[in-house]
Write a protein that holds these residues in place. Sequence first.
Motif, mmCIF file in Angstrom:
data_model
loop_
_atom_site.group_PDB
_atom_site.id
_atom_site.type_symbol
_atom_site.label_atom_id
_atom_site.label_comp_id
_atom_site.label_asym_id
_atom_site.label_seq_id
_atom_site.Cartn_x
_atom_site.Cartn_y
_atom_site.Cartn_z
ATOM 1 N N VAL A 145 0.825 -1.206 0.000
ATOM 2 C CA VAL A 145 0.000 0.000 0.000
ATOM 3 C C VAL A 145 0.856 1.251 0.000
ATOM 4 N N LEU A 146 1.931 1.249 0.776
ATOM 5 C CA LEU A 146 2.743 2.448 0.935
ATOM 6 C C LEU A 146 3.250 2.963 -0.407
ATOM 7 N N PHE A 147 3.817 2.078 -1.220
ATOM 8 C CA PHE A 147 4.415 2.519 -2.478
ATOM 9 C C PHE A 147 3.446 2.457 -3.661
ATOM 10 N N LEU A 184 16.325 -1.852 3.404
ATOM 11 C CA LEU A 184 16.096 -1.471 2.009
ATOM 12 C C LEU A 184 14.837 -0.620 1.871
ATOM 13 N N VAL A 185 13.773 -1.009 2.584
ATOM 14 C CA VAL A 185 12.529 -0.244 2.521
ATOM 15 C C VAL A 185 12.732 1.151 3.113
ATOM 16 N N GLY A 235 12.298 -1.107 -3.019
ATOM 17 C CA GLY A 235 11.432 -1.021 -1.843
ATOM 18 C C GLY A 235 10.116 -1.745 -2.046
ATOM 19 N N ILE A 236 9.522 -1.542 -3.245
ATOM 20 C CA ILE A 236 8.243 -2.216 -3.534
ATOM 21 C C ILE A 236 8.426 -3.725 -3.553
ATOM 22 N N CYS A 254 10.808 -5.620 -2.250
ATOM 23 C CA CYS A 254 11.160 -6.191 -0.949
ATOM 24 C C CYS A 254 9.961 -6.186 0.000
ATOM 25 N N GLY A 255 9.245 -5.043 0.053
ATOM 26 C CA GLY A 255 8.110 -4.952 0.959
ATOM 27 C C GLY A 255 7.007 -5.939 0.614
ATOM 28 N N ALA A 256 6.672 -6.027 -0.687
ATOM 29 C CA ALA A 256 5.603 -6.933 -1.105
ATOM 30 C C ALA A 256 5.999 -8.392 -0.906
ATOM 31 N N LEU A 257 7.250 -8.722 -1.248
ATOM 32 C CA LEU A 257 7.702 -10.110 -1.093
ATOM 33 C C LEU A 257 7.723 -10.509 0.376
ATOM 34 N N PHE A 258 8.187 -9.602 1.222
ATOM 35 C CA PHE A 258 8.230 -9.924 2.649
ATOM 36 C C PHE A 258 6.818 -10.075 3.213
ATOM 37 N N ALA A 259 5.896 -9.158 2.813
ATOM 38 C CA ALA A 259 4.526 -9.240 3.313
ATOM 39 C C ALA A 259 3.882 -10.554 2.894
#
Length: 907
Positions: free
Chosen positions: A63-65, A209-210, A357-358, A360-365
């Motif tokens: 959502v953030l990015f 990274l994020v 950032g997108i 890494c964040g999406a993959l981690f989530a």
Amino acid sequence: MSNERSPLITSGVCGLSMAVATCGTVVDTSPDCTSRTPSKEPRKLNTFFGVMVPTILSMFSIVLFLRTGFVVGHAGLLQGLLMVVVAYIIITLTILSICAISTNGAIQGGGAYYMISRSLGPEFGGSIGLMFFLAKVFACGEYVLGLVEAILDVFGMDAETSMSEGVRVLPQGYWYTVLYSSVILLLCLVVCLVGAHIYSRMAFGILLLVTVSLLSVFVSSVAVKPLDFVISHPGPGNQTLRYNASYTGFNVTTLKNNLGSGYSLDYSTNTVMSFATVFAIMFTSCTGIMAGANMSGDLETPSVSIPKGTIVAVIYTFIVYILFFLLVSATCDRTLLIQDYGFLQRINIWPPFVTIGIYCGALFAAMCSMIGASRILHALAVDQLFGLPLAPATITTSSGNPWMAVLYTWGLAQGVVFAGQLNAVASLVTVFYLLAYAAVDLACLALEWASAPNFRPTFQFFSWHTCLLGILSCLVMMFVINPVYSSGSIVLLLLLLLFLHYRSPTSSWGYISQALIFHQVRKYLLMLDVRKDHVKFWRPQVLLMVANPRSSCQLILFVNQLKKGGLYVLGHVQLGDLDSLPSDPVQQQYNFWLSLVDKLGVKAFVDLTLSPSVRQGTQHLLRITGLGGMKPNTLILGFYDSCTPEDFFLQDTAFCGTSVGQGPEGEYNFGVDLPSLQAHFPPVRHVESPRWLSPEEYVGIIADAVKMNKNVCLGRYFFHLEGEGKQSKVDGSERTIDVWPLNLLQPGCRDYQDVCSLFLLQMACVLNMSSKWRHARMRIFLNVETESSDQGWVVDEETFRELLKKLRIRASIKIVPWDSVVQHHDQTATEGGKEQSHALSDHFLSAVNSMLMEHSSQAAVRFLYLPRPPAHHSHSQTYLAQLEAVTNGLGPTLLIHGVTPVTYTDL
């Protein structure tokens, strides 16, 4: 005393074996309460790595990015900020509940499921746990779809120029999206199969990274000069839609233009957006508040880490989201925000910052959701709430990783990605999460309202007001977002509740329902004022004294039909003197009696006492059983005769072949299996064995009850009665209930309206209203002397018919001339015409018995008038002999002596 130094009970009781699942470990409690198998792998994660990092990353997710501009573009800054504030108020209220529950005791694996199930019990815990698992699965699919969307923004083929611009090499389309999503899910599966620790090691690096990506966005807003863009999307048919958009940098005009809402068509789903649909997508950023709680099995100190880490993470993400909303509102025009999800890459000083950032964040989530869902499913499987379908999910690796649960989760998430678009599943994800959050608030509210002394959370910043407000806000927002999904999810929840209630899983977790019931029952018992009792609301409240249930089960089942929603207590007297015993032997017997009640399927309480004699023990129970207005008003005893008792346990198949209280294998049964139950209750008394109870003591018990203003019933031959078991389908259509309301041992009495006769009628009527007797025919026999000169019996009959009409009792009246019986009665053997003589002739008693056999031999049960017991104990044996002679060979018979008014003819 040795018990004073016993260790604290963590879960279960002696003699039980059950498994408690942790996130990555399985702890088995052995049958020996003093030993416990240590966990295979110690808990290692602290507050920062175990809670803060996964919570922050899960709340940033995609959502953030990818959707901050979407929210501001459609809703405007003011409504967007309102959405953020509302969403964070909801999750803050839920976090207060999470913190309260998590600081009230040791938390094992399963996170939110563990907290809900151990607070609300297996029915609520299992159903909400499965709903929360589904929410995690849908969230995992949503994050994967968001990641694919971000990848195609960079590497997808352009719709117009095909293979142009070098890096755009990935073909686009629905099935390609499903393919890419499947590949990413496979990557997540591999990481999750390796285990939680590689995932936690990656987390901190991903957070760095994020964070760098976030900083680059803020720096770019100052460093990058205004830019203009042409954005194209495929339109209807083969058309291409183009939009002119611009990045203005910090500009007051841009900020003013973005203040209000401007809901329009969403280019990915071709649907017009609204406040509800935009809020649903924005709220998916708030679904990560339990990411730390879901790692409870891997946290070193979960009761400390979960509250502290979650609160800090939520405050941090709230500040970031507010700053992001202000940033994009002041720098980008509405067209750019609405028509390009990945606009942050266009305006960055180095676009790969945002891309990294997108990704890494999406993959981690996605991995966080998958591993969290697998832990919940593993905990559900270990608790055996859903039986065989989830049984494979209990399998773990040697290190404790539930790899089969991971495979379950991966398979379901694979089905979610067929939705094809992130926005298409966002509403369903949000509804599921809101329902799970409402359940957490409900758990905390129930604990608070139950006022349990052991609910002492170290986190004090909550109250029942915050819990209730959290529940209401979650439910309201659910229906604002999507009424159809909300209704469907609630229906699914109710179906799961009914399924688990039907399976009746038992556990040692403790049931919040029991605490709430206790709390409410105490208040209602205080309100149940005996001074306000009225005869028209009278109901039987029975104390049935049982010597040995092996020979009394049929009577126990019959009385269960006779209670008419009243109090039903099984009483038993253990002979002994507490002064000469090291401990109270009665306390250890309750579980056996309660298991017997469960097995028979009767709605009865159990009350046991220790006394030097049965008579004294019965007095104790009559005085102290029950509370307030719920105390026994009727004593029922088995008949005192020389019949050979039959062993019901050997006749009923329910008592041979399965364990008492145990359905599926391993289900908690309170430590009482069938061999234990049979061993506890001794064999039935042999006909030549000495009795524990003398005739004088038995008649003394009856006299005591009458003195204490209790009604008395004596049950004889009830071992002949069949069809009373819980599996029986008998409805009484083939049965007959015979009532003899006159005192057959005192022929001179013709009072059909005395208290005892009316009580007799009332009890027969109550039986006729029960489930297994509702279609039975009731017959009332009136004994008359037809040869008498006054012919008063004709008037008595009419009076009695009128009485039955007033009492609304449907029964056929049978006139029985008994002149031939009365002639054997010695008229001089009465004392003032009021009290039965103790010297009735054998001929008279035999004649009475013959009359009963002639008219009532085919009845299913008979109700007879029980004469008042003799005043002196020397006449006890004669009294019993007369009762035995009258009822000899009759079949199931209840002799009743009533002392309390029970009928009322007015409205």
